[in-house]
Each structure stands twice: as structure tokens, then as C-alpha cells.
Design a protein around this motif. Structure first.
Motif, PDB file in Angstrom:
ATOM      1  N   HIS A 178       0.687 -18.116   5.170  1.00  0.00           N
ATOM      2  CA  HIS A 178      -0.252 -17.015   4.924  1.00  0.00           C
ATOM      3  C   HIS A 178      -0.359 -16.110   6.153  1.00  0.00           C
ATOM      4  CE1 HIS A 178      -2.393 -19.730   1.744  1.00  0.00           C
ATOM      5  NE2 HIS A 178      -1.232 -19.262   1.322  1.00  0.00           N
ATOM      6  N   GLU A 182       0.772 -12.112   6.355  1.00  0.00           N
ATOM      7  CA  GLU A 182      -0.187 -11.109   6.799  1.00  0.00           C
ATOM      8  C   GLU A 182       0.334 -10.367   8.026  1.00  0.00           C
ATOM      9  OE1 GLU A 182      -3.220  -9.989   5.717  1.00  0.00           O
ATOM     10  OE2 GLU A 182      -2.706 -11.036   3.871  1.00  0.00           O
ATOM     11  N   HIS A 208      -3.054 -17.011  -3.413  1.00  0.00           N
ATOM     12  CA  HIS A 208      -4.120 -16.326  -4.135  1.00  0.00           C
ATOM     13  C   HIS A 208      -4.743 -15.220  -3.294  1.00  0.00           C
ATOM     14  CE1 HIS A 208      -4.291 -18.891  -7.691  1.00  0.00           C
ATOM     15  NE2 HIS A 208      -4.082 -19.917  -6.884  1.00  0.00           N
ATOM     16  N   GLU A 210      -5.069 -11.744  -0.951  1.00  0.00           N
ATOM     17  CA  GLU A 210      -4.534 -10.396  -1.005  1.00  0.00           C
ATOM     18  C   GLU A 210      -3.497 -10.253   0.103  1.00  0.00           C
ATOM     19  OE1 GLU A 210      -5.208  -8.553  -3.400  1.00  0.00           O
ATOM     20  OE2 GLU A 210      -6.861  -9.712  -4.218  1.00  0.00           O
ATOM     21  N   LEU A 211      -2.260  -9.919  -0.278  1.00  0.00           N
ATOM     22  CA  LEU A 211      -1.181  -9.916   0.697  1.00  0.00           C
ATOM     23  C   LEU A 211      -1.092  -8.625   1.498  1.00  0.00           C
ATOM     24  CD1 LEU A 211       1.669 -11.718  -1.252  1.00  0.00           C
ATOM     25  CD2 LEU A 211       0.156 -12.626   0.493  1.00  0.00           C
ATOM     26  N   SER A 231      -0.111 -14.612  -6.917  1.00  0.00           N
ATOM     27  CA  SER A 231      -1.099 -14.243  -7.926  1.00  0.00           C
ATOM     28  C   SER A 231      -0.858 -12.800  -8.375  1.00  0.00           C
ATOM     29  CB  SER A 231      -2.508 -14.376  -7.341  1.00  0.00           C
ATOM     30  OG  SER A 231      -3.463 -13.901  -8.264  1.00  0.00           O
ATOM     31  N   SER A 233      -2.822 -10.546  -9.337  1.00  0.00           N
ATOM     32  CA  SER A 233      -3.818  -9.598  -8.851  1.00  0.00           C
ATOM     33  C   SER A 233      -3.476  -9.058  -7.471  1.00  0.00           C
ATOM     34  CB  SER A 233      -5.203 -10.256  -8.806  1.00  0.00           C
ATOM     35  OG  SER A 233      -5.204 -11.372  -7.934  1.00  0.00           O
ATOM     36  N   SER A 234      -2.699  -9.829  -6.672  1.00  0.00           N
ATOM     37  CA  SER A 234      -2.349  -9.351  -5.338  1.00  0.00           C
ATOM     38  C   SER A 234      -1.273  -8.278  -5.378  1.00  0.00           C
ATOM     39  CB  SER A 234      -1.878 -10.524  -4.461  1.00  0.00           C
ATOM     40  OG  SER A 234      -0.654 -11.045  -4.933  1.00  0.00           O
ATOM     41  N   GLN A 237      -2.882  -3.913  -6.835  1.00  0.00           N
ATOM     42  CA  GLN A 237      -3.962  -3.186  -6.187  1.00  0.00           C
ATOM     43  C   GLN A 237      -3.643  -1.687  -6.184  1.00  0.00           C
ATOM     44  OE1 GLN A 237      -6.797  -4.760  -5.309  1.00  0.00           O
ATOM     45  NE2 GLN A 237      -5.780  -6.539  -6.235  1.00  0.00           N
TER      46      GLN A 237
END
Length: 498
Positions: A178, A182, A208, A210-211, A231, A233-234, A237
């Protein structure tokens, strides 16, 4: 010397032919460029630029350090035996500042010197790396046999980096992954290409968070390994992925967010989509919200069985995407079935389920496999022969142990006649009855034909017949594997009535 050779741009172009020629996969061309650099002062700088701009190993650069600072072991790797001073490192800039690309490009039989771990750590330290490689824009860490640790990868990120590819280590903590992702999106905002590979036995990661893809607004290619689940959702956006052309990744089991009332275009520039998902519903929704008019290739892989209604909905979305893009030429759809686990009777897909595909007239590759009981018949095949005039490769296969097929050899002949560009064909048929050999088989470019798992009285007779009526075939597979597959299923405890 001709005056045009005094123009650096022209000279770079001419010398570049040595690098890009068809015979370039040899070290002799590097030698030719090096000799050009020694010919005269006018040739030296352009030739050195071409010689060094693309590298596939660090060894040749490290060997430019003073001899007392390095040694070469029995494996050919370069190891530092002394600590280079700042001046020693800066002496390499004569060559290293020309390097723009690190990427494996040599054929496998060419072994260039690599570097040991201590040398790698020294070069990839923050103060050294950016000073040595101010022009670097492409970094494919496969040229280091992926030996670099994530902690070192943090040090090479910069706003100049346009392309980055690396492989995840076998043992990597989720928090480290992660943090690395990032860091990439934060410190390499100009990235156009991000490709991450993984070893086959790496444990799956589920992301999960936000990337931060909004921080890399010019991203063109995003490829994640199947062991790294993202995920939905990421990805969706606002103001993200507006220039993305290639998307290859695996989704988590989370549903794709509903964006029915959003005015934000989703993947408006996408050309290639390869998605692995848990359900086909996820694939349908992702395809539905994709607004690209340039979509050319759609590949979807799903692990949970899809009902006939869900399959029909997905193929309707394919038809709409074909209408939006005007250039959708490839569709791959595969159910990632497994024989382990509880026995599940496959869904039956009638010809009407596949009807939306008949509106996709520009298809060149159609690959549907392992989706269940694909109950297509002669009528559907006849319509397909008319609907897909540009088809070059066709695979229509249900699960391999399905024992009944309604498509006959006669309709196979009509399909081959109608699809005049068809070169590769794979489908199971009913080959118990064979038409006359002098019937209207048309001269066809078909080179590969696979009718394994078909209903056949005698596979050898079928094989001889097809080789006679299709003389251009280079490869023919006509194996009756039904009993073999059923034996495998019985061993796994999966049994059902026909």
C-alpha cells in the motif's frame, strides 16, 4: 564530410538505424556504434547518445568506474569492493546522463554482466541514482531480474519517470505494498505506463484504499497482476483515468458503483480492457459505464457461474459498446471454472442468449469458452456466417464435458464459407454424420481447426475427412475427450444427470 552530417538530428537518425535494424539483436551492432563514436569528433557525441540511451544491464556502466573499485565474480556479476567517492560516481555521468531507458531487450542467449546486491544498493541510493540518470524516463526492473526491494524502488521515483514496470517480491507485507503504490502515484505524477507483475505463488492482496490515480492524470496503461485485487470504487473517482488506453486488473468482490446520474465520462479514451472479476455482473456494469468511443478489445474473466439472464445482459452491453466505439474487434469471455468444490450443474445458454453478438459485424476475434452448456445450433451458425464477415479467429466452447452438441459438420462448412478470413476455429460439434466430400466446401484460409470434445463415432475418420476437404489446414485437433473429462469429474466427486 557532407554538410548534412553536421546536423546532429540527422546524424542521430542515421546512427539510430543501426540500433533499430532487424538484425539488431546482436552485440555486434553495439560495437559498430562504438566504432562510429571513435571515428571523429562530429560523430562522437551523437554515437554515444545512441549507444547509451537504451540499456538492459547496469554492469557495463559500473565497469566504467576505476578498476580498483569493482570485481567480477564467477557468475559474471559486478560487485563493488571499495566505496566510490562522489567524484567517482560523477565520472560516470559522461555516459549515464545519456541513458533514457532501462529495459531488458537482449535475446536470452546474450548474457550481459549484472550487478551484485551491494552494487545495486549503492546505485539506487537517493543521492546517486538521480545524479547519474537525469534523463531516465523508462524503467523496467526486469532488467535487474527483479532483485530490487520496494524500499529501493521508493528512491528512483521522480516526476521525470514516464514508464515503470516491476515485479512484486514473493514475501511482501500488505502495508508495504500500500505504501509503495501511494508513493508511486505521489512521487511519479507524470507516469504514462504502470505495469506490476507478480510471482505465480504470491498471496493475493485486496486493495480497498483509494489509490490516488487522480495524482497521475496522464496515465495511459495500467496493468496489475491477478494476485492484486482492486476495489472498483478506487478506479471510478471523478477526473481519473481520462487518458487511460489499456486497463488490465482483477476486481474485488465489491459491486461496481452505480454512476447512472454522473456527468463524468468514465474511461473515455480506453482501447483495451482486460478484467478478471468474481461475477459477470461486475463485468457488465463496468462495460456499461465505459464511455469510450475507441474501445477495440474487451476480455472478461469471471469465476462465479452466470445465469442465462446475466449472460444475455452482458452480451447486450457488448453490443452497445460495439455501437459506441465503431472499432470493437476482439471479445474474449471465459468462465474460470474449477472441478473442486461443490457440484454445480452448468447453465444452458440457448442461441437467443448469444443473439446480441450477431450485431457485432466488425469482430475479428471472438473467444468464448468454458461458460457452461453452449447450446448453439445450425441456425445460429448460419446467421453467424453472415454476421461476422471479418472474423479471423473463432472459439465457441462450453464446458468440455458437455456431451451433446447440435452444430453439425454441414453448418461448420457454411461458417467457413461465410467467414472468408477465418484462419483459426475451435468449437465442439456433432460429427457423427459427414457430408459428401464433393459437397460445396470452399477454398478457405483456415489453418487451425480444433473440434475436440465433439460427438464422433470414429475421430480418425473425421480427421481424414476434414484434411481432405480443407487442404490448407496446418493443424487439426479431433480428439474425443468426453470420457476423460467425466472420469476427472468423478474423481472430484462432481456428478450430475444429463
Amino acid at each position: 564530410m557532407h554538410p548534412c552530417l553536421l546536423a546532429t538530428e540527422i546524424l542521430l537518425h542515421i546512427i539510430g538505424f543501426l540500433e533499430t535494424s532487424a538484425e539488431y539483436q546482436s552485440t555486434c551492432h553495439k560495437g559498430d556504434i562504438a566504432r562510429l563514436a571513435r571515428t571523429c569528433r562530429a560523430f562522437m557525441e551523437p554515437a554515444l547518445d545512441v549507444l547509451w540511451r537504451t540499456q538492459c544491464a547496469l554492469g557495463p556502466l559500473v565497469k566504467c568506474l576505476p578498476d580498483h573499485l569493482w570485481t567480477q565474480d564467477a557468475c559474471g556479476d559486478i560487485n563493488l569492493i571499495g566505496k566510490p567517492t562522489s567524484n567517482d560516481w560523477l565520472s560516470l555521468r559522461r555516459y549515464s546522463f545519456r541513458i533514457r531507458v532501462f529495459e531488458p531487450s537482449w535475446p536470452s542467449h546474450v548474457r550481459l554482466p549484472g550487478v551484485g546486491d551491494n552494487t545495486l544498493s549503492a546505485i539506487f541510493s537517493p543521492g546517486v541514482f538521480h545524479a547519474l540518470f537525469p534523463s531516465l524516463h523508462t524503467l523496467n526492473l526486469e532488467f535487474l531480474a527483479n532483485k530490487i526491494a520496494p524500499s529501493l524502488l521508493h528512491h528512483v521515483l521522480s516526476p521525470r519517470l514516464l514508464q515503470l514496470r516491476f515485479r512484486l517480491l514473493r514475501h511482501l507485507e500488505p502495508d508495504d505494498l500500500h505504501e509503495l503504490l501511494e508513493s508511486i502515484t505521489d512521487r511519479a505524477p507524470s507516469l504514462r505506463v504502470l505495469k506490476i507483475d507478480a510471482h505465480a505463488h504470491l498471496l493475493s492482496f485486496v486493495l480497498h484504499l483509494e489509490l490516488g490515480f487522480g495524482r497521475v492524470p496522464h496515465l495511459r496503461t495500467l496493468c496489475f497482476p491477478s494476485t492484486l485485487c482492486v476495489s472498483p470504487s478506487s478506479l471510478l473517482q471523478p477526473r481519473q483515468m481520462q487518458y487511460l488506453r489499456v486497463l488490465i486488473l482483477t476486481l474485488t468482490t465489491d459491486p461496481v458503483p452505480a454512476l447512472r446520474h454522473s456527468s463524468q465520462a468514465v474511461f473515455p479514451s480506453l482501447q483495451c480492457m482486460k478484467i478478471t472479476a468474481h461475477t459477470l455482473d461486475q463485468c457488465s456494469e463496468l462495460l456499461r459505464i465505459t464511455t469510450s468511443s475507441q474501445l477495440g478489445e474487451v476480455s472478461m474473466f469471471y469465476s462465479s457461474q452466470a445465469s442465462e439472464a446475466v449472460m444475455h445482459t452482458f452480451l447486450q452491453e457488448v453490443e452497445k459498446a460495439h455501437g459506441r466505439s465503431g472499432g470493437l474487434h476482439t471479445l474474449v469471455l471465459q468462465h474460470l471454472f474449477t472441478t473442486s468444490g461443490p457440484p454445480l450443474k452448468p447453465f444452458v445458454y440457448s442461441p437467443s442468449t448469444l443473439t446480441p453478438l450477431l450485431a457485432c459485424h466488425r469482430l475479428r476475434v471472438l473467444d468464448i469458452r468454458d461458460i457452461g452448456d453452449l447450446a448453439i445450433d445450425d441456425a445460429f451458425t448460419a446467421n453467424a456466417a453472415i454476421a461476422w464477415p471479418r472474423l479471423e479467429e473463432l472459439r465457441l466452447r462450453g464446458l468440455p464435458w458437455i456431451g451433446s452438441h447440435r452444430t453439425t459438420v454441414a453448418s461448420l462448412r457454411e461458417l467457413i464459407r461465410g467467414c472468408s478470413r477465418l484462419a483459426r476455429l475451435s468449437m465442439a460439434i456433432n460429427a457423427r454424420a459427414l457430408p459428401e466430400k464433393n459437397s460445396a466446401w470452399r477454398s478457405s484460409p483456415l489453418e487451425e481447426l480444433n473440434i475436440s470434445d465433439s460427438n464422433m463415432e470414429d475421430p480418425e475418420i473425421v480427421e481424414r475427412y476434414l484434411k481432405t476437404v480443407l487442404p490448407n489446414l496446418k493443424r487439426l485437433i479431433a480428439l474425443e475427450n468426453l470420457q476423460c473429462w467425466r472420469a476427472v469429474l468423478r474423481m472430484e466427486g462432481v456428478v450430475w444427470d444429463e
